[in-house]
Scaffold this motif. Structure first.
Motif, PDB file in Angstrom:
ATOM      1  N   LEU A 129       0.835  -1.194   0.000  1.00 28.48           N
ATOM      2  CA  LEU A 129       0.000   0.000   0.000  1.00 28.48           C
ATOM      3  C   LEU A 129       0.876   1.252   0.000  1.00 28.48           C
ATOM      4  CD1 LEU A 129      -2.445  -1.203   2.799  1.00 28.48           C
ATOM      5  CD2 LEU A 129      -2.901  -1.175   0.354  1.00 28.48           C
ATOM      6  N   ASP A 130       0.306   2.384  -0.431  1.00 31.31           N
ATOM      7  CA  ASP A 130       1.048   3.651  -0.435  1.00 31.31           C
ATOM      8  C   ASP A 130       1.499   3.987   0.982  1.00 31.31           C
ATOM      9  OD1 ASP A 130       0.753   4.074  -3.128  1.00 31.31           O
ATOM     10  OD2 ASP A 130      -1.047   5.301  -2.907  1.00 31.31           O
ATOM     11  N   ASN A 131       2.773   4.342   1.098  1.00 35.85           N
ATOM     12  CA  ASN A 131       3.305   4.701   2.409  1.00 35.85           C
ATOM     13  C   ASN A 131       4.343   5.793   2.256  1.00 35.85           C
ATOM     14  OD1 ASN A 131       6.195   3.342   2.533  1.00 35.85           O
ATOM     15  ND2 ASN A 131       4.808   1.896   1.513  1.00 35.85           N
ATOM     16  N   MET A 132       4.585   6.498   3.354  1.00 33.58           N
ATOM     17  CA  MET A 132       5.556   7.595   3.380  1.00 33.58           C
ATOM     18  C   MET A 132       6.216   7.630   4.745  1.00 33.58           C
ATOM     19  SD  MET A 132       3.378  10.750   1.699  1.00 33.58           S
ATOM     20  CE  MET A 132       4.591  11.963   2.144  1.00 33.58           C
ATOM     21  N   SER A 133       7.412   8.176   4.783  1.00 30.97           N
ATOM     22  CA  SER A 133       8.054   8.386   6.074  1.00 30.97           C
ATOM     23  C   SER A 133       7.464   9.644   6.708  1.00 30.97           C
ATOM     24  CB  SER A 133       9.570   8.540   5.920  1.00 30.97           C
ATOM     25  OG  SER A 133       9.878   9.794   5.343  1.00 30.97           O
ATOM     26  N   LEU A 134       7.553   9.719   8.017  1.00 34.07           N
ATOM     27  CA  LEU A 134       7.069  10.914   8.704  1.00 34.07           C
ATOM     28  C   LEU A 134       7.907  12.131   8.320  1.00 34.07           C
ATOM     29  CD1 LEU A 134       6.206   9.335  12.159  1.00 34.07           C
ATOM     30  CD2 LEU A 134       4.644   9.966  10.314  1.00 34.07           C
ATOM     31  N   ALA A 135       9.186  11.921   8.000  1.00 36.89           N
ATOM     32  CA  ALA A 135      10.038  13.022   7.537  1.00 36.89           C
ATOM     33  C   ALA A 135       9.482  13.602   6.237  1.00 36.89           C
ATOM     34  CB  ALA A 135      11.469  12.535   7.344  1.00 36.89           C
ATOM     35  N   GLN A 136       8.980  12.744   5.342  1.00 36.04           N
ATOM     36  CA  GLN A 136       8.391  13.215   4.093  1.00 36.04           C
ATOM     37  C   GLN A 136       7.111  14.016   4.348  1.00 36.04           C
ATOM     38  OE1 GLN A 136       8.373   9.219   2.360  1.00 36.04           O
ATOM     39  NE2 GLN A 136       9.468  10.047   0.585  1.00 36.04           N
ATOM     40  N   PHE A 137       6.305  13.566   5.309  1.00 38.80           N
ATOM     41  CA  PHE A 137       5.116  14.337   5.684  1.00 38.80           C
ATOM     42  C   PHE A 137       5.538  15.716   6.181  1.00 38.80           C
ATOM     43  CE2 PHE A 137       2.719  10.346   5.731  1.00 38.80           C
ATOM     44  CZ  PHE A 137       1.469  10.759   5.286  1.00 38.80           C
ATOM     45  N   ASN A 138       6.562  15.759   7.041  1.00 39.33           N
ATOM     46  CA  ASN A 138       7.050  17.044   7.552  1.00 39.33           C
ATOM     47  C   ASN A 138       7.478  17.956   6.407  1.00 39.33           C
ATOM     48  OD1 ASN A 138       6.663  16.858  10.341  1.00 39.33           O
ATOM     49  ND2 ASN A 138       8.616  15.821  10.665  1.00 39.33           N
ATOM     50  N   GLU A 139       8.224  17.416   5.455  1.00 40.10           N
ATOM     51  CA  GLU A 139       8.692  18.216   4.323  1.00 40.10           C
ATOM     52  C   GLU A 139       7.529  18.789   3.521  1.00 40.10           C
ATOM     53  OE1 GLU A 139      11.368  15.361   2.405  1.00 40.10           O
ATOM     54  OE2 GLU A 139      12.964  16.843   2.723  1.00 40.10           O
ATOM     55  N   GLN A 140       6.471  18.020   3.349  1.00 39.61           N
ATOM     56  CA  GLN A 140       5.303  18.506   2.603  1.00 39.61           C
ATOM     57  C   GLN A 140       4.669  19.719   3.272  1.00 39.61           C
ATOM     58  OE1 GLN A 140       2.423  15.407   1.961  1.00 39.61           O
ATOM     59  NE2 GLN A 140       3.478  14.655   0.145  1.00 39.61           N
ATOM     60  N   TYR A 141       4.820  19.810   4.587  1.00 35.00           N
ATOM     61  CA  TYR A 141       4.231  20.914   5.342  1.00 35.00           C
ATOM     62  C   TYR A 141       5.289  21.937   5.764  1.00 35.00           C
ATOM     63  CZ  TYR A 141      -0.211  18.537   5.257  1.00 35.00           C
ATOM     64  OH  TYR A 141      -1.390  17.958   4.836  1.00 35.00           O
ATOM     65  N   ASP A 142       6.432  21.918   5.066  1.00 34.14           N
ATOM     66  CA  ASP A 142       7.524  22.881   5.291  1.00 34.14           C
ATOM     67  C   ASP A 142       8.021  22.899   6.740  1.00 34.14           C
ATOM     68  OD1 ASP A 142       7.574  23.708   2.610  1.00 34.14           O
ATOM     69  OD2 ASP A 142       5.898  25.087   2.968  1.00 34.14           O
ATOM     70  N   LEU A 143       8.109  21.731   7.322  1.00 34.03           N
ATOM     71  CA  LEU A 143       8.661  21.584   8.670  1.00 34.03           C
ATOM     72  C   LEU A 143       9.986  20.834   8.562  1.00 34.03           C
ATOM     73  CD1 LEU A 143       5.434  20.494  10.599  1.00 34.03           C
ATOM     74  CD2 LEU A 143       6.497  22.751  10.607  1.00 34.03           C
ATOM     75  N   PRO A 144      10.897  21.033   9.525  1.00 31.87           N
ATOM     76  CA  PRO A 144      12.144  20.259   9.500  1.00 31.87           C
ATOM     77  C   PRO A 144      11.836  18.755   9.539  1.00 31.87           C
ATOM     78  CG  PRO A 144      12.281  22.045  11.093  1.00 31.87           C
ATOM     79  CD  PRO A 144      10.860  22.000  10.625  1.00 31.87           C
ATOM     80  N   LYS A 145      12.639  17.983   8.795  1.00 32.86           N
ATOM     81  CA  LYS A 145      12.421  16.533   8.688  1.00 32.86           C
ATOM     82  C   LYS A 145      12.362  15.830  10.035  1.00 32.86           C
ATOM     83  CE  LYS A 145      14.820  15.632   4.333  1.00 32.86           C
ATOM     84  NZ  LYS A 145      15.898  14.847   3.724  1.00 32.86           N
ATOM     85  N   ASP A 146      13.167  16.286  10.994  1.00 37.54           N
ATOM     86  CA  ASP A 146      13.286  15.580  12.269  1.00 37.54           C
ATOM     87  C   ASP A 146      12.287  16.037  13.333  1.00 37.54           C
ATOM     88  OD1 ASP A 146      14.464  18.066  12.571  1.00 37.54           O
ATOM     89  OD2 ASP A 146      16.147  17.325  13.756  1.00 37.54           O
ATOM     90  N   THR A 147      11.308  16.848  12.956  1.00 43.35           N
ATOM     91  CA  THR A 147      10.288  17.284  13.913  1.00 43.35           C
ATOM     92  C   THR A 147       9.376  16.109  14.240  1.00 43.35           C
ATOM     93  OG1 THR A 147      10.315  19.503  12.956  1.00 43.35           O
ATOM     94  CG2 THR A 147       8.426  18.933  14.334  1.00 43.35           C
ATOM     95  N   PRO A 148       9.220  15.776  15.525  1.00 47.15           N
ATOM     96  CA  PRO A 148       8.308  14.677  15.882  1.00 47.15           C
ATOM     97  C   PRO A 148       6.898  14.929  15.348  1.00 47.15           C
ATOM     98  CG  PRO A 148       9.635  15.291  17.769  1.00 47.15           C
ATOM     99  CD  PRO A 148       9.874  16.337  16.706  1.00 47.15           C
ATOM    100  N   VAL A 149       6.210  13.850  15.000  1.00 45.40           N
ATOM    101  CA  VAL A 149       4.846  13.914  14.476  1.00 45.40           C
ATOM    102  C   VAL A 149       3.914  13.274  15.496  1.00 45.40           C
ATOM    103  CG1 VAL A 149       3.326  13.132  12.600  1.00 45.40           C
ATOM    104  CG2 VAL A 149       5.673  13.849  12.090  1.00 45.40           C
ATOM    105  N   ILE A 150       2.763  13.900  15.694  1.00 45.82           N
ATOM    106  CA  ILE A 150       1.786  13.395  16.652  1.00 45.82           C
ATOM    107  C   ILE A 150       0.665  12.713  15.870  1.00 45.82           C
ATOM    108  CG2 ILE A 150       0.314  13.971  18.621  1.00 45.82           C
ATOM    109  CD1 ILE A 150       3.353  14.888  18.805  1.00 45.82           C
ATOM    110  N   ILE A 151       0.487  11.420  16.113  1.00 45.74           N
ATOM    111  CA  ILE A 151      -0.601  10.672  15.475  1.00 45.74           C
ATOM    112  C   ILE A 151      -1.541  10.207  16.567  1.00 45.74           C
ATOM    113  CG2 ILE A 151      -1.252   8.701  14.036  1.00 45.74           C
ATOM    114  CD1 ILE A 151       1.550   8.793  12.806  1.00 45.74           C
ATOM    115  N   GLU A 152      -2.753  10.748  16.527  1.00 47.01           N
ATOM    116  CA  GLU A 152      -3.786  10.412  17.523  1.00 47.01           C
ATOM    117  C   GLU A 152      -3.277  10.582  18.956  1.00 47.01           C
ATOM    118  OE1 GLU A 152      -6.837  10.180  16.988  1.00 47.01           O
ATOM    119  OE2 GLU A 152      -7.056   9.535  14.915  1.00 47.01           O
ATOM    120  N   GLY A 153      -2.440  11.592  19.185  1.00 45.82           N
ATOM    121  CA  GLY A 153      -1.935  11.882  20.522  1.00 45.82           C
ATOM    122  C   GLY A 153      -0.653  11.156  20.874  1.00 45.82           C
TER     123      GLY A 153
END
Length: 145
Positions: free
Chosen positions: A84-108
């Motif tokens: 299935l389609d997948n992405m790293s959290l670093a890639q999600f951060n880049e899409q939103y113009d955030l540094p790659k290493d910024t922690p991501v919060i998923i459902e808290g």
């Protein structure tokens, strides 16, 4: 009196923001994070699933123990099924113009390792919000009505 009520409102909002959504049951497929709901909806492509309690995670799943409050399910794909389609959290951060290493919060749940890959379909809503003084991505796995 207004200051007290305002302070209580801000505290309540911040507390609500950071709470983990324990109704979401996380799952892992080939080292990538999804939800049991996602994988159960793709059951034609799944070979097997094994549910574990948080205290009994096998060694290969221990790195996901922080999301295993409700246990963790490991799925395996059938041999002929594509991934299935997948992405790293670093890639999600880049899409939103955030540094790659910024922690991501998923459902808290705070994902500090942004090399972690998630299945794109679980990201039903994505917002940039302040988390401990840092702009961070907040991902919700269920669409809000």
């Amino acid at each position: 009196m207004k200051k007290v009520l305002y302070s209580l409102f801000i505290f309540a909002s911040a507390t609500l923001f950071a709470q983990k959504n324990t109704k979401v049951k996380f799952a892992v497929l080939e080292g990538m994070v999804g939800t049991t709901t996602l994988f159960d909806s793709q059951k034609d492509y799944m070979q097997s699933k094994q549910a574990y309690k948080a205290a009994n995670l096998p060694q290969k799943l221990k790195k996901f123990s922080f999301i295993a409050d409700q246990g963790l399910t490991e799925f395996k794909l059938k041999n002929n099924a594509g991934i299935l389609d997948n992405m790293s959290l670093a890639q999600f951060n880049e899409q939103y113009d955030l540094p790659k290493d910024t922690p991501v919060i998923i459902e808290g749940y705070e994902f500090k390792d942004t090399s972690t890959r998630i299945f794109a379909e679980i990201a039903q809503q994505i917002e940039v919000k302040d988390h401990n003084g840092v702009k961070s991505l907040f991902i919700t796995t269920t669409a809000k009505l």
